[in-house]
Design a protein around this motif. Structure first.
Motif, PDB file in Angstrom:
ATOM      1  N   GLY A  58     -33.467  99.940  62.417  1.00 36.27           N
ATOM      2  CA  GLY A  58     -34.729  99.509  63.013  1.00 36.27           C
ATOM      3  C   GLY A  58     -34.600  99.153  64.480  1.00 36.27           C
ATOM      4  O   GLY A  58     -35.418  99.559  65.309  1.00 36.27           O
ATOM      5  N   TRP A  61     -33.769 102.334  66.706  1.00 34.13           N
ATOM      6  CA  TRP A  61     -34.976 103.146  66.842  1.00 34.13           C
ATOM      7  C   TRP A  61     -35.927 102.510  67.847  1.00 34.13           C
ATOM      8  O   TRP A  61     -36.490 103.176  68.716  1.00 34.13           O
ATOM      9  N   SER A  62     -36.105 101.199  67.733  1.00 26.61           N
ATOM     10  CA  SER A  62     -37.014 100.493  68.627  1.00 26.61           C
ATOM     11  C   SER A  62     -36.525 100.547  70.076  1.00 26.61           C
ATOM     12  O   SER A  62     -37.306 100.765  71.003  1.00 26.61           O
ATOM     13  N   GLY A  65     -37.127 103.840  71.596  1.00 21.56           N
ATOM     14  CA  GLY A  65     -38.542 104.158  71.718  1.00 21.56           C
ATOM     15  C   GLY A  65     -39.291 103.393  72.789  1.00 21.56           C
ATOM     16  O   GLY A  65     -40.448 103.677  73.069  1.00 21.56           O
ATOM     17  N   ARG A 217     -47.258  98.246  65.513  1.00 22.30           N
ATOM     18  CA  ARG A 217     -46.639  98.719  66.747  1.00 22.30           C
ATOM     19  C   ARG A 217     -45.138  98.922  66.596  1.00 22.30           C
ATOM     20  O   ARG A 217     -44.513  99.543  67.446  1.00 22.30           O
ATOM     21  N   TYR A 218     -44.559  98.368  65.541  1.00 14.09           N
ATOM     22  CA  TYR A 218     -43.140  98.579  65.283  1.00 14.09           C
ATOM     23  C   TYR A 218     -42.921  99.921  64.598  1.00 14.09           C
ATOM     24  O   TYR A 218     -43.835 100.476  63.972  1.00 14.09           O
ATOM     25  N   ASN A 219     -41.693 100.444  64.668  1.00 14.30           N
ATOM     26  CA  ASN A 219     -41.366 101.643  63.905  1.00 14.30           C
ATOM     27  C   ASN A 219     -41.344 101.287  62.423  1.00 14.30           C
ATOM     28  O   ASN A 219     -41.261 100.105  62.054  1.00 14.30           O
ATOM     29  N   PRO A 220     -41.433 102.286  61.522  1.00 14.99           N
ATOM     30  CA  PRO A 220     -41.566 101.988  60.086  1.00 14.99           C
ATOM     31  C   PRO A 220     -40.478 101.087  59.521  1.00 14.99           C
ATOM     32  O   PRO A 220     -40.766 100.205  58.710  1.00 14.99           O
ATOM     33  N   ARG A 223     -40.918  97.624  61.015  1.00 15.14           N
ATOM     34  CA  ARG A 223     -42.192  97.079  60.516  1.00 15.14           C
ATOM     35  C   ARG A 223     -42.003  96.452  59.136  1.00 15.14           C
ATOM     36  O   ARG A 223     -42.499  95.352  58.865  1.00 15.14           O
TER      37      ARG A 223
END
Length: 273
Positions: A58, A61-62, A65, A217-220, A223
């Motif tokens: 997570g 990825w964040s 991104g 707004r977060y990635n899956p 989130r």
């Protein structure tokens, strides 16, 4: 009223329970004491590594991104407080991480003890490989975060009349508007102490009227973790805890920041924004 201190006790009981469950599983299979202890340790290590893996995916990825801490003056309005990280400290942290990697590699290449310690990893021993892989992954994500922080030099805290941004570690749900904030409460949640044990730590808990507006707004992966964390933190703190602000990040300036946040929140509520 915070329930964090009670949670700390139950986490300690739960950890002991997992260990005993693993020990009992080992005995049920007819293992000796040492093998049963190894089974208990493997069970706890597996749970910990699964949690670490989810967090690393997570966060990585964040970070790649963009993290949600980009600001537009047309949205934020006039900035009252804007805090960025110390670039020198970030640069030194990057050098320290690279030095750590160099020391480990050198230790393996030139020291007998290093080859003995890291031998099981290179021989594909499952437990050692998983633990070694976790340390490498943590090192890589932390290094990536430091490099991106140095390059972007993005603010980790911004305060305006319209809202605020809080992005520790360059990860955030973006700019939060005051009209979406239900409450600001000083409370406690369960955190990890320096010795690795659970402890109750003070935080400023921000309760949101519609948390999903920001959670999306977060990635899956992140989130799902944030949603779970929000529910757990709410139960620990005794109220809304959708965003947690660590007072230690502000040092001696925290009381002034807190007073201004409360004033701006009250001002927005009075206007009925």
């Amino acid at each position: 009223m915070s329930n964090a201190r009670t949670w700390v006790k139950w986490i300690q009981y739960g950890t002991l329970g997992l260990f005993l469950a693993g020990l009992g599983l080992g005995y049920a299979r007819g293992d000796g004491l040492l093998t049963a202890l190894a089974t208990a340790e493997a069970l706890m290590l597996g749970i910990a590594l699964a949690a670490v893996a989810a967090v690393l995916v997570g966060l990585g990825w964040s970070l790649l991104g963009g993290n949600g801490n980009r600001l537009d003056d047309r949205v934020t309005g006039r900035v009252e407080v804007k805090l960025t990280g110390a670039r020198l400290a970030t640069g030194l942290a990057i050098l320290a991480l690279l030095l750590l990697a160099a020391i480990v590699v050198g230790w393996y290449l030139w020291a007998d003890t290093g080859r003995e310690a890291l031998g099981p990893v290179l021989e594909w021993d499952p437990g050692a490989l998983a633990l070694g892989g976790a340390f490498i992954a943590i090192w890589a994500v932390v290094l990536l975060a430091m490099i991106l922080r140095l390059v972007r030099n993005a603010p980790w805290f911004v305060l305006t009349e319209r809202g605020f941004l809080y992005a520790p570690g360059d990860v955030a749900p973006g700019f939060v508007r005051w009209e979406h904030v239900v409450e600001l409460r000083e409370t406690e949640i369960v955190a990890t102490g320096r010795n690795g044990r659970a402890k109750a730590a003070p935080v400023l808990a921000v309760g949101l009227r519609d948390p999903e507006r920001y959670f999306v707004r977060y990635n899956p992966v992140l989130r799902a973790l944030v949603r779970l964390g929000s529910k757990l933190h709410a139960q620990q703190s005794g109220g809304g805890a959708d965003i947690l602000i660590d007072p230690t990040h502000f040092g001696a300036g925290y009381p002034e920041i807190l007073a201004r946040m409360r004033a701006l929140h009250a001002l927005a509520a009075g206007r009925g924004d």
